[in-house]
Design a protein around this motif. Structure first.
Motif, PDB file in Angstrom:
ATOM      1  N   GLY A 142      -5.805  18.681  22.668  1.00 49.60           N
ATOM      2  CA  GLY A 142      -5.342  17.766  23.806  1.00 49.60           C
ATOM      3  C   GLY A 142      -4.301  16.868  23.062  1.00 49.60           C
ATOM      4  N   TRP A 184      -9.440  13.251  29.282  1.00 47.03           N
ATOM      5  CA  TRP A 184      -9.078  14.081  28.358  1.00 47.03           C
ATOM      6  C   TRP A 184      -9.569  15.388  28.765  1.00 47.03           C
ATOM      7  N   ASP A 187      -7.497  17.233  31.412  1.00 45.18           N
ATOM      8  CA  ASP A 187      -6.391  17.711  30.907  1.00 45.18           C
ATOM      9  C   ASP A 187      -6.410  19.135  30.127  1.00 45.18           C
TER      10      ASP A 187
END
Length: 221
Positions: A142, A184, A187
């Motif tokens: 990430g 997070w 994504d």
């Protein structure tokens, strides 16, 4: 390779037991190599924090656990000394202790050094990761966790098929909340776990098991 992916090292009896089970023998009978390389890529790390990892006595969670022997393997040195020297060191070790820091920097040097190519053949070796040392085994970390300016993207080794959000609810990292982990994970777009420093993920023989005396959550995209 057998994996013990932690956020903060071997912090409790449950994680220690998982480590011994992966080794198949007591820690006192096992030889270790510690890898501090990820630290050099993170702006918050440096000579002092590398030394603390190597000496590990406040309290012991990695190199100070009572191994039969502990050596230091610096990945950035390997391309310059030749595989004929370092390959035997790695093959003879029972465990690789891989510290945290910057996962994309660690990924780069695992590739550059040639150690990444060797990992599939180390079927009995145990990889114990801390934070970035665990995250490097995942497909992506990430963008939030990329701190190395030269990183081309957030991709890492992809040895496992899930990603890791470390240090959940850590008192020194107030931004590492479950809500932030869920944002997070959205994504990341794949399977993921949020784990605190009292939690480890064991990967062996194709099976994944969470070992915890703390807080963790399996996240969905």
């Amino acid at each position: 390779m057998k994996l013990l992916l932690t956020s903060g090292g071997v912090r409790n009896a449950s994680i220690h037991e998982a480590l011994v089970n992966l080794l198949g023998k007591p820690v006192a009978d096992a030889t270790a190599l510690c890898i501090p390389t990820a630290q050099w890529g993170h702006p918050m790390c440096g000579p002092g924090s590398v030394r603390r990892f190597v000496t590990d006595d406040t309290p012991a969670s990695m190199t100070g656990l009572g191994w039969k022997s502990v050596g230091l393997l610096e990945l950035t040195a390997l391309p310059g000394i030749g595989a004929e020297r370092w390959l035997p060191w790695v093959r003879e070790a029972d465990v690789l202790l891989v510290d945290g820091g910057e996962a994309t920097y660690l990924h780069h040097w695992l590739r550059e050094s040639g150690l990444a190519d060797l990992l599939p053949s180390l079927t009995e070796t145990v990889w114990v990761g801390v934070s970035a040392g665990s995250m490097v085994m995942t497909p992506r970390i990430g963008d939030d966790f990329v701190e190395w300016p030269a990183a081309p993207d957030d991709r890492t080794l992809g040895v496992v098929d899930f990603s890791i959000f470390p240090h959940l609810d850590h008192p020194q990292m107030p931004e590492n909340t479950l809500a932030e982990a869920e944002r997070w994970a959205a994504d990341i777009g794949g399977p993921a776990y949020a784990i605190d420093d009292q939690t480890a993920i064991v990967v062996a023989d194709g099976a994944v098991e969470v070992v915890s005396e703390g807080q963790w959550k399996q996240l969905t995209p």
